[in-house]
Scaffold this motif. Structure first.
Motif, PDB file in Angstrom:
ATOM      1  N   VAL A  24       0.832  -1.212   0.000  1.00  0.00           N
ATOM      2  CA  VAL A  24       0.000   0.000   0.000  1.00  0.00           C
ATOM      3  C   VAL A  24       0.870   1.268   0.000  1.00  0.00           C
ATOM      4  N   ARG A  25       1.936   1.262   0.803  1.00  0.00           N
ATOM      5  CA  ARG A  25       2.768   2.459   0.936  1.00  0.00           C
ATOM      6  C   ARG A  25       3.747   2.663  -0.212  1.00  0.00           C
ATOM      7  N   HIS A  26       4.292   1.587  -0.774  1.00  0.00           N
ATOM      8  CA  HIS A  26       5.441   1.746  -1.650  1.00  0.00           C
ATOM      9  C   HIS A  26       5.296   1.237  -3.081  1.00  0.00           C
ATOM     10  N   SER A  27       4.397   0.319  -3.352  1.00  0.00           N
ATOM     11  CA  SER A  27       4.427  -0.350  -4.657  1.00  0.00           C
ATOM     12  C   SER A  27       3.610   0.323  -5.745  1.00  0.00           C
ATOM     13  N   GLY A  28       2.645   1.146  -5.363  1.00  0.00           N
ATOM     14  CA  GLY A  28       1.761   1.723  -6.366  1.00  0.00           C
ATOM     15  C   GLY A  28       0.731   0.741  -6.886  1.00  0.00           C
ATOM     16  N   ALA A  29       0.532  -0.351  -6.172  1.00  0.00           N
ATOM     17  CA  ALA A  29      -0.406  -1.389  -6.609  1.00  0.00           C
ATOM     18  C   ALA A  29      -1.841  -0.889  -6.596  1.00  0.00           C
ATOM     19  N   THR A  30      -2.617  -1.411  -7.548  1.00  0.00           N
ATOM     20  CA  THR A  30      -4.053  -1.135  -7.552  1.00  0.00           C
ATOM     21  C   THR A  30      -4.851  -2.373  -7.162  1.00  0.00           C
ATOM     22  N   HIS A  31      -4.188  -3.542  -7.177  1.00  0.00           N
ATOM     23  CA  HIS A  31      -4.826  -4.802  -6.764  1.00  0.00           C
ATOM     24  C   HIS A  31      -3.879  -5.576  -5.863  1.00  0.00           C
ATOM     25  N   LEU A  32      -4.446  -6.191  -4.844  1.00  0.00           N
ATOM     26  CA  LEU A  32      -3.675  -7.014  -3.922  1.00  0.00           C
ATOM     27  C   LEU A  32      -4.522  -8.224  -3.562  1.00  0.00           C
ATOM     28  N   THR A  33      -3.919  -9.399  -3.599  1.00  0.00           N
ATOM     29  CA  THR A  33      -4.632 -10.629  -3.278  1.00  0.00           C
ATOM     30  C   THR A  33      -3.887 -11.365  -2.174  1.00  0.00           C
ATOM     31  N   VAL A  34      -4.634 -11.810  -1.177  1.00  0.00           N
ATOM     32  CA  VAL A  34      -4.073 -12.622  -0.102  1.00  0.00           C
ATOM     33  C   VAL A  34      -4.800 -13.963  -0.118  1.00  0.00           C
ATOM     34  N   ALA A  35      -4.034 -15.045  -0.254  1.00  0.00           N
ATOM     35  CA  ALA A  35      -4.606 -16.392  -0.220  1.00  0.00           C
ATOM     36  C   ALA A  35      -3.878 -17.186   0.860  1.00  0.00           C
ATOM     37  N   VAL A  36      -4.655 -17.769   1.758  1.00  0.00           N
ATOM     38  CA  VAL A  36      -4.094 -18.583   2.832  1.00  0.00           C
ATOM     39  C   VAL A  36      -4.671 -19.985   2.692  1.00  0.00           C
ATOM     40  N   THR A  37      -3.785 -20.975   2.576  1.00  0.00           N
ATOM     41  CA  THR A  37      -4.238 -22.352   2.483  1.00  0.00           C
ATOM     42  C   THR A  37      -3.576 -23.183   3.576  1.00  0.00           C
ATOM     43  N   VAL A  38      -4.309 -24.176   4.009  1.00  0.00           N
ATOM     44  CA  VAL A  38      -3.812 -25.101   5.023  1.00  0.00           C
ATOM     45  C   VAL A  38      -3.919 -26.494   4.441  1.00  0.00           C
ATOM     46  N   ASP A  39      -2.768 -27.120   4.256  1.00  0.00           N
ATOM     47  CA  ASP A  39      -2.711 -28.481   3.730  1.00  0.00           C
ATOM     48  C   ASP A  39      -1.718 -29.224   4.603  1.00  0.00           C
ATOM     49  N   ASP A  40      -0.600 -29.624   4.061  1.00  0.00           N
ATOM     50  CA  ASP A  40       0.453 -30.237   4.867  1.00  0.00           C
ATOM     51  C   ASP A  40       1.235 -29.188   5.642  1.00  0.00           C
ATOM     52  N   GLU A  41       1.071 -27.938   5.265  1.00  0.00           N
ATOM     53  CA  GLU A  41       1.708 -26.798   5.912  1.00  0.00           C
ATOM     54  C   GLU A  41       0.838 -25.571   5.684  1.00  0.00           C
ATOM     55  N   LEU A  42       1.163 -24.501   6.373  1.00  0.00           N
ATOM     56  CA  LEU A  42       0.479 -23.227   6.153  1.00  0.00           C
ATOM     57  C   LEU A  42       1.154 -22.539   4.976  1.00  0.00           C
ATOM     58  N   ASN A  43       0.359 -22.086   4.008  1.00  0.00           N
ATOM     59  CA  ASN A  43       0.890 -21.396   2.851  1.00  0.00           C
ATOM     60  C   ASN A  43       0.166 -20.064   2.708  1.00  0.00           C
ATOM     61  N   VAL A  44       0.938 -18.992   2.730  1.00  0.00           N
ATOM     62  CA  VAL A  44       0.403 -17.641   2.545  1.00  0.00           C
ATOM     63  C   VAL A  44       0.964 -17.117   1.233  1.00  0.00           C
ATOM     64  N   MET A  45       0.082 -16.785   0.298  1.00  0.00           N
ATOM     65  CA  MET A  45       0.487 -16.232  -0.990  1.00  0.00           C
ATOM     66  C   MET A  45      -0.137 -14.847  -1.122  1.00  0.00           C
ATOM     67  N   ILE A  46       0.718 -13.847  -1.283  1.00  0.00           N
ATOM     68  CA  ILE A  46       0.245 -12.471  -1.421  1.00  0.00           C
ATOM     69  C   ILE A  46       0.809 -11.920  -2.723  1.00  0.00           C
ATOM     70  N   THR A  47      -0.053 -11.422  -3.580  1.00  0.00           N
ATOM     71  CA  THR A  47       0.386 -10.856  -4.850  1.00  0.00           C
ATOM     72  C   THR A  47      -0.176  -9.451  -5.005  1.00  0.00           C
ATOM     73  N   ASP A  48       0.603  -8.607  -5.688  1.00  0.00           N
ATOM     74  CA  ASP A  48       0.105  -7.281  -6.040  1.00  0.00           C
ATOM     75  C   ASP A  48       0.549  -6.964  -7.456  1.00  0.00           C
ATOM     76  N   ASP A  49       0.001  -5.882  -7.993  1.00  0.00           N
ATOM     77  CA  ASP A  49       0.339  -5.486  -9.355  1.00  0.00           C
ATOM     78  C   ASP A  49       1.163  -4.206  -9.383  1.00  0.00           C
ATOM     79  N   GLY A  50       1.855  -3.929  -8.296  1.00  0.00           N
ATOM     80  CA  GLY A  50       2.687  -2.728  -8.210  1.00  0.00           C
ATOM     81  C   GLY A  50       4.079  -2.957  -8.763  1.00  0.00           C
ATOM     82  N   CYS A  51       4.990  -2.052  -8.405  1.00  0.00           N
ATOM     83  CA  CYS A  51       6.376  -2.223  -8.845  1.00  0.00           C
ATOM     84  C   CYS A  51       6.985  -3.399  -8.083  1.00  0.00           C
ATOM     85  N   SER A  52       7.837  -4.115  -8.729  1.00  0.00           N
ATOM     86  CA  SER A  52       8.413  -5.334  -8.164  1.00  0.00           C
ATOM     87  C   SER A  52       9.500  -5.014  -7.153  1.00  0.00           C
TER      88      SER A  52
END
Length: 99
Positions: A24-52
């Protein structure tokens, strides 16, 4: 009762807050996605469309903090740039003792 212990949950929450805050502060992103899955481990995947952010930039404190939080409990943290640009953070942590 949760399969995710307090230590893992606290670290995951900190990582999620840090990634969202930086996006929010630095990337200039207009979209952000947070996906949390629980399988054999906890997996947090966060993606945005801002600067890399470079996955190789070890000096960047956010990258170092996220990696450290994962490593302390036997997990991993990887940053990549999706095909359309932006940043993808994949943070994983096991449920049991560190690997």
């Amino acid at each position: 009762m949760s399969v995710i212990g307090d230590d893992v949950a606290d670290r995951a929450e900190s990582v999620i807050r840090e990634v969202i805050g930086n996006s929010v502060r630095h990337s200039g992103a207009t979209h952000l996605t947070v996906a949390v899955t629980v399988d054999d481990e906890l997996n947090v995947m966060i993606t945005d469309d801002g600067c890399s952010i470079s996955a190789d930039d070890e000096r960047h404190s956010a990258v170092a903090n996220m990696a450290s939080r994962a490593e302390q409990i036997g997990g991993d943290c990887h940053l990549t740039t999706p095909p359309g640009g932006g940043t993808a953070v994949n943070w994983t942590a096991p449920f049991g003792p560190p690997r």
